[in-house]
Design a protein around this motif. Structure first.
Motif, PDB file in Angstrom:
ATOM      1  N   PRO A  39      16.795 -12.749 -18.221  1.00  0.00           N
ATOM      2  CA  PRO A  39      17.342 -11.465 -17.765  1.00  0.00           C
ATOM      3  C   PRO A  39      16.615 -10.999 -16.507  1.00  0.00           C
ATOM      4  N   ARG A  40      17.338 -10.332 -15.635  1.00  0.00           N
ATOM      5  CA  ARG A  40      16.734  -9.851 -14.383  1.00  0.00           C
ATOM      6  C   ARG A  40      16.996  -8.355 -14.287  1.00  0.00           C
ATOM      7  N   TYR A  41      15.939  -7.605 -13.993  1.00  0.00           N
ATOM      8  CA  TYR A  41      16.055  -6.153 -13.802  1.00  0.00           C
ATOM      9  C   TYR A  41      15.610  -5.822 -12.390  1.00  0.00           C
ATOM     10  N   SER A  42      16.215  -4.839 -11.791  1.00  0.00           N
ATOM     11  CA  SER A  42      15.671  -4.293 -10.544  1.00  0.00           C
ATOM     12  C   SER A  42      15.883  -2.779 -10.579  1.00  0.00           C
ATOM     13  N   ILE A  43      15.008  -2.072  -9.865  1.00  0.00           N
ATOM     14  CA  ILE A  43      15.055  -0.606  -9.886  1.00  0.00           C
ATOM     15  C   ILE A  43      15.176  -0.094  -8.455  1.00  0.00           C
ATOM     16  N   PRO A  44      16.396   0.225  -8.023  1.00  0.00           N
ATOM     17  CA  PRO A  44      16.554   0.780  -6.679  1.00  0.00           C
ATOM     18  C   PRO A  44      16.488   2.313  -6.685  1.00  0.00           C
ATOM     19  N   TYR A  45      15.858   2.844  -5.658  1.00  0.00           N
ATOM     20  CA  TYR A  45      15.943   4.284  -5.404  1.00  0.00           C
ATOM     21  C   TYR A  45      16.849   4.447  -4.199  1.00  0.00           C
ATOM     22  N   PHE A  46      18.060   4.924  -4.455  1.00  0.00           N
ATOM     23  CA  PHE A  46      19.038   5.097  -3.383  1.00  0.00           C
ATOM     24  C   PHE A  46      18.826   6.484  -2.770  1.00  0.00           C
ATOM     25  N   ALA A  47      18.196   6.523  -1.614  1.00  0.00           N
ATOM     26  CA  ALA A  47      17.884   7.801  -0.979  1.00  0.00           C
ATOM     27  C   ALA A  47      19.055   8.268  -0.122  1.00  0.00           C
ATOM     28  N   ASN A  48      19.429   9.525  -0.357  1.00  0.00           N
ATOM     29  CA  ASN A  48      20.527  10.132   0.407  1.00  0.00           C
ATOM     30  C   ASN A  48      20.117  11.489   0.920  1.00  0.00           C
ATOM     31  N   SER A  49      20.662  11.862   2.064  1.00  0.00           N
ATOM     32  CA  SER A  49      20.418  13.217   2.533  1.00  0.00           C
ATOM     33  C   SER A  49      21.282  14.177   1.709  1.00  0.00           C
ATOM     34  N   LYS A  50      20.978  15.459   1.780  1.00  0.00           N
ATOM     35  CA  LYS A  50      21.706  16.457   1.002  1.00  0.00           C
ATOM     36  C   LYS A  50      23.207  16.339   1.293  1.00  0.00           C
ATOM     37  N   LEU A  51      24.005  16.635   0.267  1.00  0.00           N
ATOM     38  CA  LEU A  51      25.443  16.363   0.360  1.00  0.00           C
ATOM     39  C   LEU A  51      26.130  17.073   1.511  1.00  0.00           C
ATOM     40  N   ASP A  52      25.620  18.226   1.904  1.00  0.00           N
ATOM     41  CA  ASP A  52      26.309  18.997   2.942  1.00  0.00           C
ATOM     42  C   ASP A  52      25.759  18.737   4.353  1.00  0.00           C
ATOM     43  N   VAL A  53      24.807  17.838   4.476  1.00  0.00           N
ATOM     44  CA  VAL A  53      24.230  17.574   5.810  1.00  0.00           C
ATOM     45  C   VAL A  53      25.209  16.708   6.616  1.00  0.00           C
ATOM     46  N   VAL A  54      25.485  17.133   7.822  1.00  0.00           N
ATOM     47  CA  VAL A  54      26.392  16.370   8.684  1.00  0.00           C
ATOM     48  C   VAL A  54      25.580  15.331   9.453  1.00  0.00           C
ATOM     49  N   ILE A  55      26.050  14.100   9.386  1.00  0.00           N
ATOM     50  CA  ILE A  55      25.328  12.982   9.980  1.00  0.00           C
ATOM     51  C   ILE A  55      26.056  12.515  11.229  1.00  0.00           C
ATOM     52  N   GLN A  56      25.335  12.534  12.328  1.00  0.00           N
ATOM     53  CA  GLN A  56      25.881  11.910  13.547  1.00  0.00           C
ATOM     54  C   GLN A  56      24.722  11.610  14.484  1.00  0.00           C
ATOM     55  N   ASP A  78       0.829  -1.213   0.000  1.00  0.00           N
ATOM     56  CA  ASP A  78       0.000   0.000   0.000  1.00  0.00           C
ATOM     57  C   ASP A  78       0.865   1.266   0.000  1.00  0.00           C
ATOM     58  N   HIS A  79       1.962   1.209  -0.759  1.00  0.00           N
ATOM     59  CA  HIS A  79       2.915   2.333  -0.755  1.00  0.00           C
ATOM     60  C   HIS A  79       2.438   3.494  -1.618  1.00  0.00           C
ATOM     61  N   GLY A  80       1.449   3.236  -2.480  1.00  0.00           N
ATOM     62  CA  GLY A  80       0.867   4.341  -3.245  1.00  0.00           C
ATOM     63  C   GLY A  80       1.432   4.538  -4.637  1.00  0.00           C
ATOM     64  N   VAL A  81       2.492   3.822  -5.008  1.00  0.00           N
ATOM     65  CA  VAL A  81       2.985   3.928  -6.391  1.00  0.00           C
ATOM     66  C   VAL A  81       2.173   2.930  -7.222  1.00  0.00           C
ATOM     67  N   PRO A  82       1.415   3.419  -8.217  1.00  0.00           N
ATOM     68  CA  PRO A  82       0.529   2.515  -8.956  1.00  0.00           C
ATOM     69  C   PRO A  82       1.295   1.409  -9.689  1.00  0.00           C
ATOM     70  N   ASP A  83       0.670   0.220  -9.746  1.00  0.00           N
ATOM     71  CA  ASP A  83       1.266  -0.920 -10.471  1.00  0.00           C
ATOM     72  C   ASP A  83       1.629  -0.538 -11.905  1.00  0.00           C
ATOM     73  N   ALA A  84       0.734   0.266 -12.529  1.00  0.00           N
ATOM     74  CA  ALA A  84       0.971   0.626 -13.938  1.00  0.00           C
ATOM     75  C   ALA A  84       2.273   1.426 -14.071  1.00  0.00           C
ATOM     76  N   ASP A  85       2.567   2.272 -13.085  1.00  0.00           N
ATOM     77  CA  ASP A  85       3.821   3.048 -13.128  1.00  0.00           C
ATOM     78  C   ASP A  85       5.031   2.132 -12.965  1.00  0.00           C
ATOM     79  N   ILE A  86       4.870   1.143 -12.099  1.00  0.00           N
ATOM     80  CA  ILE A  86       6.001   0.232 -11.870  1.00  0.00           C
ATOM     81  C   ILE A  86       6.262  -0.586 -13.137  1.00  0.00           C
ATOM     82  N   ASP A  87       5.180  -1.059 -13.775  1.00  0.00           N
ATOM     83  CA  ASP A  87       5.345  -1.791 -15.049  1.00  0.00           C
ATOM     84  C   ASP A  87       6.022  -0.900 -16.086  1.00  0.00           C
ATOM     85  N   GLU A  88       5.590   0.349 -16.136  1.00  0.00           N
ATOM     86  CA  GLU A  88       6.164   1.301 -17.096  1.00  0.00           C
ATOM     87  C   GLU A  88       7.650   1.543 -16.783  1.00  0.00           C
ATOM     88  N   ALA A  89       7.963   1.613 -15.510  1.00  0.00           N
ATOM     89  CA  ALA A  89       9.365   1.839 -15.123  1.00  0.00           C
ATOM     90  C   ALA A  89      10.247   0.687 -15.619  1.00  0.00           C
TER      91      ALA A  89
END
Ligand SMILES: O=C(O)CCC(=O)C(=O)O
Ligand SMILES: [Fe+2]
Length: 361
Positions: free
Chosen positions: A290-307, A38-49
């Motif tokens: 053949p195998r395909y996968s589509i990752p979305y690699f989420a990152n914080s903004k480049l200048d954000v300091v993480i601790q 129930d993540h909200g991304v429609p199946d049709a969009d995923i097929d299209e991707a």
């Protein structure tokens, strides 16, 4: 009994956000991976991707070479040959398609670059990719709010750091392609299609197609010495974990797979787990196509300091985290046949423990 993998629903998120937060944090503290429905991304969009991913990767090699990956801008295409210098074999191709917006953002030049879109695919490709990335980013923002709530932090703690419209935003939509294997190749022992690794990002939302088996995870003590990967992002060479047990995590219809990367592990003082994983080669009973996968690699903004609040790890910026790990994979130290590659690929067929998918209400 198998290893428990939670299947978490995002339905009615606004009304259920506290409950979802607890579930997400429980999953991330335990295996670092979960299934999301129930993540909200429609199946049709995923097929299209997946259809658009295939269009892009089906382009002739000489066309794809016009959009090469570079460590500076962290987008672009890497073919079987290019990646073989990282992995030591030719089983994996990857296109880091887009960060966000018109071009990619070059962190070192402090400038946008505009040549990342293959003109051969037309504007429809670019428009679709951007809208798909926006929809996926909306899922990410909900997950980050859930995580903040589950940790007892302020609900919108992460929002600003993951502002997709910022020039400093390095969240990347990518496509992995693993070529088909012949029946003969499947009969022989094959190394993994994608070597064992932990994601160097904050969090990954992974689209896969049902039937495309192969993803395996090694949570907790199943991968020994894996914590070095988090503490020392530039040192993958000396800190390849030993895995004695893998848990297959097959795609589930209607779900995306979500996992924590090294960044969020650091940001939470190791409370959330960045789990070692790989894509094993198909066996006789698997789809060897053949195998395909589509990752979305989420990152914080480049200048954000993480601790984290307990300062367990040294402070780093998102830029450091990405560039140190990236350079370590791609750098001159990475000669085919080195210890890292041997270890990543010798772990070909190991003992497996079944996953038990637990749907949480
Ligand atoms: O292809 C898959 O299923 C996993 C991909 C992955 O782990 C990655 O891209 O980091
Ligand atoms: Fe990964």
């Amino acid at each position: 009994m198998g290893r428990k993998i939670l299947k978490i629903s995002l339905h009615d998120f606004e009304a259920r956000k506290h409950e979802v937060g607890k579930q997400v944090v429980e999953a991330c503290r335990d295996t670092g991976f979960f299934l999301l429905s129930d993540h909200g991304v429609p199946d049709a969009d995923i097929d299209e991707a997946f259809a658009q991913a295939k269009r892009a990767l089906d382009l002739p090699g000489k066309t794809k070479k016009k959009y090469p990956f570079s460590l500076d801008r962290y987008v672009g295409w890497r073919g079987l040959d290019e990646l073989s210098s990282v992995t030591g074999n030719r089983l994996w191709e990857q296109w880091l398609v887009n960060r966000y917006g018109v071009g990619g953002y070059d962190a070192r030049e402090n400038d946008f670059i505009g040549d990342i879109w293959p003109q051969e695919l037309g504007d429809s490709y670019k428009d679709f990719v951007i809208s798909f990335q926006e929809k996926t980013h909306a899922v990410l923002l909900k997950l980050l709010r859930a995580i903040a709530l589950g940790l007892g932090w302020e609900e919108h703690f992460f929002d600003e750091a993951f502002d997709i419209t910022s020039e400093q935003n390095p969240s990347i939509l990518a496509v992995n392609y693993y070529p088909p294997l012949t029946e003969e190749e499947v009969k022989q022992k094959q190394p993994p299609r994608l070597h064992g690794h932990a994601d160097m990002d904050m969090l990954t939302i992974l689209y896969q197609r049902p039937g495309d088996t192969g993803l395996e995870i090694a949570p907790g003590n199943d991968a020994q010495n894996a914590e070095h990967l988090i503490a020392d992002p530039g040192n993958i060479w000396n800190s390849m974990p030993d895995v004695h047990e893998w848990t297959p995590l097959d795609p589930v219809k209607g779900c995306v797979t979500v996992n924590i990367g090294d960044g969020l592990a650091r940001w939470t003082d190791g409370l959330l787990k960045s789990t070692y994983h790989r894509v094993r080669a198909p066996r006789a009973d698997d789809n060897r196509g053949p195998r395909y996968s589509i990752p979305y690699f989420a990152n914080s903004k480049l200048d954000v300091v993480i601790q984290g609040p307990n300062k367990k790890f040294d402070p780093v910026t998102s830029f450091d985290l990405l560039s140190k790990t990236g350079e370590s994979y791609d750098g001159k130290k990475n000669k085919p046949g080195n210890e890292w590659q041997k270890k990543a690929y010798l772990q070909a067929y190991d003992r497996e423990v079944a996953a038990e998918i637990v749907t949480v209400a």
